[in-house]
Enzyme design. Structure first.
Site, PDB file in Angstrom:
ATOM      1  N   CYS A 263      50.777  62.579  53.347  1.00 34.45           N
ATOM      2  CA  CYS A 263      49.874  61.505  53.772  1.00 34.45           C
ATOM      3  C   CYS A 263      49.863  60.327  52.794  1.00 34.45           C
ATOM      4  CB  CYS A 263      48.453  62.042  53.962  1.00 34.45           C
ATOM      5  SG  CYS A 263      47.629  62.435  52.416  1.00 34.45           S
TER       6      CYS A 263
ATOM      7  N   CYS B 278      46.290  67.132  46.664  1.00 37.23           N
ATOM      8  CA  CYS B 278      46.054  66.025  47.591  1.00 37.23           C
ATOM      9  C   CYS B 278      44.591  66.176  48.009  1.00 37.23           C
ATOM     10  CB  CYS B 278      46.963  66.166  48.821  1.00 37.23           C
ATOM     11  SG  CYS B 278      46.423  65.154  50.206  1.00 37.23           S
TER      12      CYS B 278
ATOM     13  N   GLU C 191      79.170 108.593  42.112  1.00 43.77           N
ATOM     14  CA  GLU C 191      78.734 108.268  43.480  1.00 43.77           C
ATOM     15  C   GLU C 191      77.813 107.061  43.445  1.00 43.77           C
ATOM     16  OE1 GLU C 191      76.712 111.733  44.942  1.00 43.77           O
ATOM     17  OE2 GLU C 191      78.433 113.036  44.613  1.00 43.77           O
TER      18      GLU C 191
ATOM     19  N   CYS D  17      44.579  65.192  55.587  1.00 46.72           N
ATOM     20  CA  CYS D  17      46.045  65.242  55.426  1.00 46.72           C
ATOM     21  C   CYS D  17      46.616  66.269  56.411  1.00 46.72           C
ATOM     22  CB  CYS D  17      46.385  65.634  53.992  1.00 46.72           C
ATOM     23  SG  CYS D  17      48.136  65.950  53.755  1.00 46.72           S
TER      24      CYS D  17
ATOM     25  N   ASP E 243      69.780 103.554  47.938  1.00 49.12           N
ATOM     26  CA  ASP E 243      68.364 103.201  47.845  1.00 49.12           C
ATOM     27  C   ASP E 243      67.664 103.562  49.160  1.00 49.12           C
ATOM     28  OD1 ASP E 243      66.144 102.300  46.639  1.00 49.12           O
ATOM     29  OD2 ASP E 243      66.674 100.172  46.701  1.00 49.12           O
TER      30      ASP E 243
ATOM     31  N   TYR F 101      74.974 114.055  50.028  1.00 53.59           N
ATOM     32  CA  TYR F 101      75.623 114.136  48.710  1.00 53.59           C
ATOM     33  C   TYR F 101      75.332 115.401  47.914  1.00 53.59           C
ATOM     34  CZ  TYR F 101      71.030 112.091  47.733  1.00 53.59           C
ATOM     35  OH  TYR F 101      69.692 111.838  47.688  1.00 53.59           O
TER      36      TYR F 101
ATOM     37  N   LYS G 224      71.057 102.980  36.367  1.00 55.20           N
ATOM     38  CA  LYS G 224      70.402 101.985  37.227  1.00 55.20           C
ATOM     39  C   LYS G 224      70.926 100.595  36.901  1.00 55.20           C
ATOM     40  CE  LYS G 224      67.186 102.824  39.533  1.00 55.20           C
ATOM     41  NZ  LYS G 224      65.827 103.265  39.337  1.00 55.20           N
TER      42      LYS G 224
ATOM     43  N   CYS H  81      50.842  62.220  47.696  1.00 57.53           N
ATOM     44  CA  CYS H  81      51.067  63.333  48.619  1.00 57.53           C
ATOM     45  C   CYS H  81      52.309  63.036  49.472  1.00 57.53           C
ATOM     46  CB  CYS H  81      49.848  63.514  49.529  1.00 57.53           C
ATOM     47  SG  CYS H  81      50.142  64.715  50.845  1.00 57.53           S
TER      48      CYS H  81
END
Ligand code: IVH
Length: 667
Positions: free
Chosen positions: A407, A422, A112, A427, A116, A221, A310, A404
């Site tokens: 800027c 920066c 099966e 900026c 989760d 199940y 798993k 940067c």
């Protein structure tokens, strides 16, 4: 209508609605149109309301949610709800099969999907759902009937009027989580980490309206008492439950014999996994013959007749099409992988952080590479490695930028540090990030001012600085005109801004974005200095003398509170009526929680981690993400990480799920 007639009509309507529900939600094969369904439901609601003597808790009208409980009642499971031993490789499945054959048991199994979600036990009397419970610690669970009733695939009435208990998994479909998170993002709420936590969180609501909105679903199940119904194999138990009206995963479940057929199932399922509309984290293999299950028996924790294989964390290949740079509020530059969109564990990944220059160089990533992607901690995408064998020479070398990207200022890298910065305080990128941080949940928590909205407001010129947030009300008319806004949402936003003025000062302190000051440190400092003047008047030594504050943090704090711009900003905020005081110790106290430091690891079935942290903090506990000598308690849930080992090494007090749950329940 005569009373008898009314009762007849009510019973008839319930049957039609139950059947329609079954066809829609269990068989996935609708027979009524939405309008027809609504019409019948409305008629039934009216009849039940006008004739309360015929009302019933099993009526499909009770599915809509609205029942609110004040606490979760405890329920003892007559037959314990066990979990399964995990295996992680095909060899271990081989070992399981060998063990079964050694016991002279026929190696016929039912394979099966391992869904989760969270397990649930459903109890019916005379075919009516009388209660539903969580697994809890396996022996005692919690009554969650009010929420389970809202799950459309759970029959309220079975096709036969029998007494029965069945078990299965409650889960949240992948799409539902995505939609939920989109909405949460807009509202500046923390995102739900994965379908399991989201489902568990929904089920742990006292108000069933919330669970009803979450569109949970089930797969059934397990039949704990098959002998009561003369059933001989698990396969037949599944069929029996299916025929009673439960949602059983017939398409997925498969009877197999021998190891080769198990392996085939594992292979096929691994390939199908990512396309399923719900999350599975493995495969469950159960001995089919119930007499054999009985002969094999149980250990203290697990059945010996089943294992859960798993899956390894899913890794997906895609192309790294570019590396782009973003600027954080402190000016820190982060390289980000731009990826050809791929689905990993149910959601589309287009970007992943590459942290810093060294990280990219260490992984030897080149633009154009095929890379493997994985979700770390279920939700954050991570680039694992470049597939060197797929290179054809067209890949471009990664080059760290010198300026940067926003800027243009020259970037700086401090000695012995990996990050580039920066340094231009004006900026625009730094400003926007600073504003986003100021409004964020752990800072001033202004609902409605999420990342994108702040960016829009910044670009439109409404909000350039923190102070401008408080003059947004002057632009009310302009805001209402904006696309996607209306009077109501603007009113709510302005209210949220006003409300946030009352926050305790640690939120402001964190929101100011002083380098190195996280929310926890901000709280610690607020408790010590009591109000903002305490900070403004503190000396370097005052800061450094505090436990947990090292020389760098002390320097950052001292510099911040002695810089003329910051003093001016605080003055302005004061004048705007923003609270500058620490509003006191949490009122609640608990000997085992208050003033202690906690680290949480692993999954708890009864509460998600965020919720538990908030609860501990409301009792004056502190939470942190890593274990150190200063940690007082490590709370260990299912599948704990390395923090658990570290706690053992350091001989730190450890609480398991049962312990913390006992404490939480008694609060
Ligand atoms: S059978 C006695 N079947 O996995 C056997 N469990 O680690 C009872 N789960 O607690 C469990 N899918 O929450 C079984 N097809 C499946 C399952 C399943 C998910 C969960 C369940 C259980 C845990 C075991």
């Amino acid at each position: 209508m005569e009373k008898v007639e009314i009762e007849k009509r009510i019973l008839y309507l319930r049957k039609i609605i139950n059947d329609a529900n079954y066809e829609y939600y269990v068989l996935d094969n609708p027979t009524l149109t939405d309008q027809e369904f609504d019409k019948y439901l409305r008629e039934l609601e009216v009849l039940e309301e006008e004739n309360p003597e015929f009302d019933s808790p099993f009526s499909p009208t009770k599915r809509v949610g609205g029942e609110v409980i004040d606490r979760f009642k405890k329920v003892r499971h007559k037959i314990p709800m066990l979990s399964l031993p995990d295996v992680f490789s095909l060899e271990e499945i081989h070992d399981f099969n060998t063990r079964i054959m050694k016991e002279n048991v026929e190696p016929t199994y039912v394979c099966e999907y391992k869904i989760d979600g969270l397990s649930v036990s459903l109890h019916y009397e005379k075919g009516n759902l009388i209660f539903a419970a969580t697994r809890g610690d396996g022996v005692v669970g919690e009554d969650i009937t009010h929420n389970v009733r809202t799950i459309k695939s759970v029959p309220l009435t079975l096709k036969e009027p029998i007494d029965i208990e069945v078990r299965g998994e409650i889960y949240m479909p992948k799409k539902v989580l995505e939609e939920l998170n989109e909405k949460r993002k807009e509202k500046n709420l923390p995102l739900l980490q994965n379908v399991r936590n989201a489902a568990a969180g929904s089920i742990r609501q006292l108000d069933s309206k919330i669970a009803a909105e979450r569109k949970l679903d089930t797969w059934i199940y397990h039949l704990p008492n098959p002998e009561d119904y003369g059933i001989e194999t698990h396969e037949d138990a599944l069929k029996f439950m299916k025929d009673l009206g439960f949602k059983v995963n017939e398409k997925a479940n498969r009877v197999v014999t021998g190891i080769a057929e198990i392996e085939e199932y594992v292979k096929e399922t691994s390939l199908k996994r990512s396309e399923l509309p719900y999350e599975i984290d493995g495969i469950v293999i159960k001995v089919n013959r119930l007499a054999s299950q009985k002969a094999l028996g149980f250990t203290s924790k697990y059945p010996k007749w089943a294992v859960a294989y798993k899956f390894p964390a899913e890794e997906v290949l895609t192309r790294l099409t570019d590396i782009v740079f973003t600027v954080g509020r402190t000016g820190r530059i982060t390289p980000n992988a731009v990826l050809e969109p791929v689905i990993v564990m149910g959601s589309t990944v287009k970007r992943a952080t590459l942290h810093n220059e060294d990280y990219v160089l260490m992984k030897d990533l080149k633009i154009g590479d095929i890379v493997s992607i994985r979700k770390a901690g279920d939700v954050i995408p991570e680039v694992v490695e470049a597939k060197l064998e797929r290179r054809d020479g067209s890949e471009k070398e990664f080059v760290m930028i010198k300026n940067c990207p926003i800027c243009g200022s020259i970037l700086e890298k401090k000695k012995d540090q990996v990050d580039h910065y920066c340094m231009n305080k004006s900026c625009p990128a730094r400003k926007v990030e600073g504003l986003i941080h100021y409004c964020s949940r752990k800072a001033m928590n202004i609902e409605g001012l999420g990342d994108e909205i702040i960016e829009d407001f910044f670009n439109l010129g409404f909000v350039k600085t923190i102070v401008d947030i408080y003059s947004l009300k002057e632009h009310k008319k302009d805001l209402i005109e904006l696309e996607g806004y209306g009077t109501k949402s603007v009113d709510n936003l302005l209210l949220a801004i006003e409300d946030s003025k009352l926050n305790s000062v640690e939120r402001l302190l964190f929101g100011l974005g002083i380098e190195g000051i996280g929310d926890k440190t901000a709280l610690l400092l607020a408790k010590i200095f009591k109000n903002i003047d305490g900070f403004l008047n503190a000396s370097y030594d005052d800061f450094q003398n505090i436990r947990d504050i090292g020389p760098t943090l002390a320097e950052n704090l001292y510099e911040y509170f002695h810089h003329v711009d910051n003093i001016g900003l605080i003055e302005e905020l004061k004048n705007l009526g923003i609270n500058m005081n620490y509003l006191g110790e949490p009122e609640k106290h608990h000997d085992l929680i208050s003033n202690r430091r906690f680290v949480l690891t692993g999954t708890l079935s009864f509460m998600d981690r965020e919720e538990l942290s908030a609860l501990l903090e409301s009792y004056g506990g502190m939470t942190s993400s890593s274990v150190s000598k200063k940690t007082d308690v490590v709370i260990v849930g299912d599948k704990p990480g390395s923090k658990y080992e570290k706690a053992q090494e350091l001989h730190i007090e450890i609480w398991d799920e049962e312990k913390i749950k006992g404490i939480v329940d008694a609060l």
